[in-house]
Motif scaffolding. Structure first.
Motif, PDB file in Angstrom:
ATOM      1  N   VAL A  32     -27.680 -38.435 -96.023  1.00 41.35           N
ATOM      2  CA  VAL A  32     -27.351 -39.567 -96.919  1.00 41.35           C
ATOM      3  C   VAL A  32     -27.316 -39.168 -98.405  1.00 41.35           C
ATOM      4  O   VAL A  32     -26.896 -39.719 -99.066  1.00 41.35           O
ATOM      5  CB  VAL A  32     -28.078 -40.611 -96.500  1.00 41.35           C
ATOM      6  N   GLU A  33     -27.837 -37.852 -98.661  1.00 38.81           N
ATOM      7  CA  GLU A  33     -27.797 -37.577 -99.982  1.00 38.81           C
ATOM      8  C   GLU A  33     -26.822 -36.679-100.469  1.00 38.81           C
ATOM      9  O   GLU A  33     -26.371 -36.461-101.727  1.00 38.81           O
ATOM     10  CB  GLU A  33     -29.316 -36.552-100.370  1.00 38.81           C
ATOM     11  N   SER A  34     -25.990 -36.225 -99.407  1.00 46.54           N
ATOM     12  CA  SER A  34     -24.890 -35.567 -99.752  1.00 46.54           C
ATOM     13  C   SER A  34     -23.579 -36.231-100.837  1.00 46.54           C
ATOM     14  O   SER A  34     -23.405 -37.318-100.248  1.00 46.54           O
ATOM     15  CB  SER A  34     -23.971 -34.922 -98.555  1.00 46.54           C
ATOM     16  N   THR A  35     -23.280 -35.591-101.678  1.00 45.64           N
ATOM     17  CA  THR A  35     -22.205 -36.129-102.509  1.00 45.64           C
ATOM     18  C   THR A  35     -20.859 -35.234-102.569  1.00 45.64           C
ATOM     19  O   THR A  35     -20.144 -35.289-103.622  1.00 45.64           O
ATOM     20  CB  THR A  35     -22.825 -36.273-103.847  1.00 45.64           C
ATOM     21  N   GLN A  36     -20.801 -34.415-101.489  1.00 45.54           N
ATOM     22  CA  GLN A  36     -19.602 -33.697-101.523  1.00 45.54           C
ATOM     23  C   GLN A  36     -18.279 -34.292-101.293  1.00 45.54           C
ATOM     24  O   GLN A  36     -18.352 -35.602-100.789  1.00 45.54           O
ATOM     25  CB  GLN A  36     -19.653 -32.528-100.266  1.00 45.54           C
ATOM     26  N   PHE A  37     -17.359 -34.009-101.959  1.00 41.17           N
ATOM     27  CA  PHE A  37     -15.849 -34.596-101.790  1.00 41.17           C
ATOM     28  C   PHE A  37     -14.652 -33.437-101.750  1.00 41.17           C
ATOM     29  O   PHE A  37     -15.349 -32.521-102.274  1.00 41.17           O
ATOM     30  CB  PHE A  37     -15.597 -35.638-102.754  1.00 41.17           C
ATOM     31  N   GLY A  38     -13.560 -33.898-100.964  1.00 40.87           N
ATOM     32  CA  GLY A  38     -12.720 -33.164-101.152  1.00 40.87           C
ATOM     33  C   GLY A  38     -11.668 -33.140-100.076  1.00 40.87           C
ATOM     34  O   GLY A  38     -11.788 -34.309 -99.559  1.00 40.87           O
TER      35      GLY A  38
END
Length: 171
Positions: A32-38
């Motif tokens: 839930v801490e992941s902030t990756q985007f793409g």
């Protein structure tokens, strides 16, 4: 990198699917801490809605991975997104509405895939409108949180699976 002045300056780029969906390492619970985007293109993935009957197999898909803001405004037909841009500064983030984000970035990422999948939490179950850039292809989005999984079948083949309360198609 200077603070962003527009959504066009976001470092929104193509990434390998396992990296983008935070599946490079085995994990027993969602991160839930992941902030990756793409975005990425995948041959196939499963959309598993806990409230739906059977998982849906989607082939030749563009996956757009973005995050709803931590405490988003409740909107009936849009989602407030938040992008953490560490290239600017630690914990630096910007927000933008999903509709505006897709208007700007979907034309750059979409290249004729048979489906678009929004790997995005939708905490208020907003009804998403079909982005013009998607043309007539299905655009799938979730209600509730979205968790990504890498499953292995009995034959040793690996399959991407996105799990949510339910999956819907943009209209």
């Amino acid at each position: 990198m200077q603070p962003l002045r527009s959504i066009s300056e976001l470092p929104f780029r193509c990434r390998p699917a396992l990296e983008l969906l935070n599946l490079e390492q085995h994990r027993d619970a969602p991160d839930v801490e992941s902030t990756q985007f793409g975005w990425c293109r995948v041959e196939a993935l499963w959309l598993d809605g806990r409230a739906d009957r059977e998982p849906l197999r989607v082939t030749d898909a563009l996956v757009v991975a973005v995050h709803a803001a931590e405490d988003p405004e409740e909107l009936a037909d849009d989602v407030e997104l938040e992008f953490f841009v560490e290239e600017v500064a630690k914990d630096y983030s910007v927000t933008v509405l999903l509709s505006a984000f897709l208007e700007r970035w979907l034309p750059a990422a979409y290249s004729g895939e048979r489906a678009v999948v929004l790997a995005m939490c939708n905490p208020h179950a907003a009804r998403i409108r079909r982005p013009e850039a998607a043309g007539r292809v299905p655009v799938y989005y979730a209600h509730g949180d979205v968790d990504a999984w890498l499953d292995t079948d009995a034959d040793g083949r690996r399959h991407l699976r996105l799990e949510a309360e339910a999956w819907r198609m943009a209209e």
